[in-house]
Enzyme design. Structure first.
Site, PDB file in Angstrom:
ATOM      1  N   ASP A  58      -5.743   5.235  14.747  1.00 44.11           N
ATOM      2  CA  ASP A  58      -3.490   5.921  13.514  1.00 44.11           C
ATOM      3  C   ASP A  58      -4.004   6.963  13.279  1.00 44.11           C
ATOM      4  O   ASP A  58      -3.234   7.346  13.204  1.00 44.11           O
ATOM      5  CB  ASP A  58      -3.210   4.488  13.106  1.00 44.11           C
ATOM      6  N   ASP A  72       0.969  -1.443  -0.013  1.00 40.92           N
ATOM      7  CA  ASP A  72      -0.118  -0.044   0.038  1.00 40.92           C
ATOM      8  C   ASP A  72       0.601   1.517  -0.009  1.00 40.92           C
ATOM      9  O   ASP A  72       0.625   2.238  -0.410  1.00 40.92           O
ATOM     10  CB  ASP A  72      -1.158  -0.002   1.302  1.00 40.92           C
ATOM     11  N   ARG A  96       3.284   6.063  17.286  1.00 44.44           N
ATOM     12  CA  ARG A  96       2.982   6.874  16.524  1.00 44.44           C
ATOM     13  C   ARG A  96       4.258   7.887  16.573  1.00 44.44           C
ATOM     14  O   ARG A  96       4.097   8.194  15.608  1.00 44.44           O
ATOM     15  CB  ARG A  96       1.097   6.596  16.304  1.00 44.44           C
ATOM     16  N   SER A 126      -4.735  -7.513   8.529  1.00 44.96           N
ATOM     17  CA  SER A 126      -4.106  -6.296   9.194  1.00 44.96           C
ATOM     18  C   SER A 126      -3.014  -6.396  10.269  1.00 44.96           C
ATOM     19  O   SER A 126      -3.610  -6.962  11.282  1.00 44.96           O
ATOM     20  CB  SER A 126      -4.790  -4.567   9.078  1.00 44.96           C
TER      21      SER A 126
END
Ligand code: ARG
Length: 402
Positions: free
Chosen positions: A124, A14, A95, A175
């Site tokens: 996220d 991606d 993050r 995922s």
């Protein structure tokens, strides 16, 4: 010079497609940013080369494993951070460190926009963008999956059409987000919340019922941070890695929950965080020995609020900073050794010793050596129950109509 966009790059399908996709949709130059937080897999050099092969004008790679362990995982350990009493904030912790590097890369390469591969349904995107807004208020954010209609099917078609050097056939049903603090797995058949996780879901942990012998470990803490394992000095990163290995072999730290996302969706998540969960069990018990009762009670509330802030993407917020100062202060005496048995999915504390212990044998003992004057207890109890006793007397008086 054309506009420049930095992209949080994983090396996967991606974000590899996103490089060209963003460039075509916006006319900007794309700079790929890859940050190693201990997710394993390919080397940073391989990822860097792929970013360039996919059309990035620059690639910024950072080995942030020690930084992540020391500055992000250790505060979570000190806070005993478990979202909804279960989830050790694995993705939520990574993050902000990625954000730091994205903003640093934007400055270094003169970018005006930061981009990430998140969808519009998760936490996220919020964590990235709130973090970027805070550290780089002048920077704009764009998410190709959410804002530029980059779907999975389009990504595969784009990769094939442009002959991008990435594998598009292997379809992983899950995922996955991983770092040294743990691993998160979602989607696929796990979206039916009655379906149990199959063995292939797990990577950091073995089957807790594998029957292997127990493993005894002694963890030494200094001010709430592990500094040695079985007497051998370790860095925070080494402590987590070693406990991932040893607790993981025992199947410790598997978590299966339906979780409340910040965006209002309930989602089913499987986590495995063997090192984090074992270290937290040890840390919590050392706090039991060394932190004063009222401070410990209040710290629990503070830790919970800290956890919610971090989950909600508020790592860089003033409240989170203030709570850090409180938690830091509580860790002053959290030093000493914890002995644990790692076995069959559980990390069980079996011993503790500390120079800064508040455990007083002579106060606690029921044997000879007792220094506690038991006659003090009667008066204490009388006063402690006084306000309830007075209120109850009033209630009975009024009920009797007097
Ligand atoms: N639900 C978790 C969180 O919000 C994990 C998200 C991880 N992402 C993933 N692609 N599996 O922190």
């Amino acid at each position: 010079m054309s506009e420049r966009i930095v992209l949080a790059y994983s090396g996967g399908l991606d974000t590899s497609v996103a490089i060209g996709w963003i460039a075509e949709a916006t006319g900007a130059e794309v700079i790929a940013v890859a940050v190693d937080v201990g997710q394993g897999g390919e080397s940073l050099e391989t990822i860097r080369q792929r970013a360039l092969d996919c059309g990035a004008v620059e690639a910024y790679v950072a080995d942030a494993r020690d930084e992540f362990a020391a500055e992000y995982c250790m505060p979570a350990l000190q806070a005993n951070a478990l979202y909804m009493d279960s989830y050790p904030l694995v993705s939520a912790l990574s993050r902000p460190v990625i954000v730091k590097h994205l903003v640093a890369a934007a400055r270094q390469f003169g970018a005006t926009t930061v981009s990430h591969g998140c969808t519009g349904k998760g936490n996220d995107q919020v964590r990235f963008e709130v973090g970027i807004q805070t550290l780089g208020p002048d920077l704009k954010c764009i998410a190709p999956v959410r804002d530029l209609a980059l779907t999975r099917d389009k990504a595969i078609a784009f990769a094939e059409e442009k002959n991008l050097p990435i594998v598009t056939t292997k379809k992983n049903p899950f995922s996955i987000d991983a770092n040294v603090w743990g691993r998160a797995v979602e989607t696929g058949f796990l979206e039916d919340i009655w379906n149990g996780p199959t063995p292939d879901v797990y990577e950091y942990t073995s089957d807790p019922a594998s029957g292997i012998a127990a493993d005894e470990v002694v963890i030494t803490f200094k001010e709430g941070v592990p500094v040695a394992i079985d007497g051998k000095p370790v860095t925070p990163l080494q402590a987590i890695e070693e406990m991932n290995r040893r607790a993981g072999a025992q199947g410790i730290g598997r978590i299966d929950i339906v979780e409340d996302r910040l965006v209002g969706i309930k989602s089913r998540e499987i986590y495995e965080a063997p090192g984090a969960m074992a270290l937290m069990a040890a840390h919590r018990e050392l706090e039991n020995v060394t932190v004063e009762r009222e401070q410990a009670r209040f710290k629990k509330t503070v830790g919970q609020r800290w956890t919610e802030l971090v989950y909600d993407g508020q790592w860089f917020s003033p409240l989170k900073n203030s709570l850090d100062a409180f938690i830091d202060d509580t860790q002053k005496y959290v030093s000493g050794d914890i002995r644990m048995d790692l076995h069959a999915g559980r990390a069980t504390v079996t011993g503790r010793r500390s120079e800064s212990s508040l455990y007083d044998f002579n106060l606690a003992t029921y044997d000879t050596g007792d220094t506690f004057d038991q006659s003090m207890a009667r008066g204490f109890i009388e006063l402690f129950g006084m306000s309830s006793k007075v209120a109850s007397g009033r209630d009975q008086r009024l009920a009797e109509g007097k």
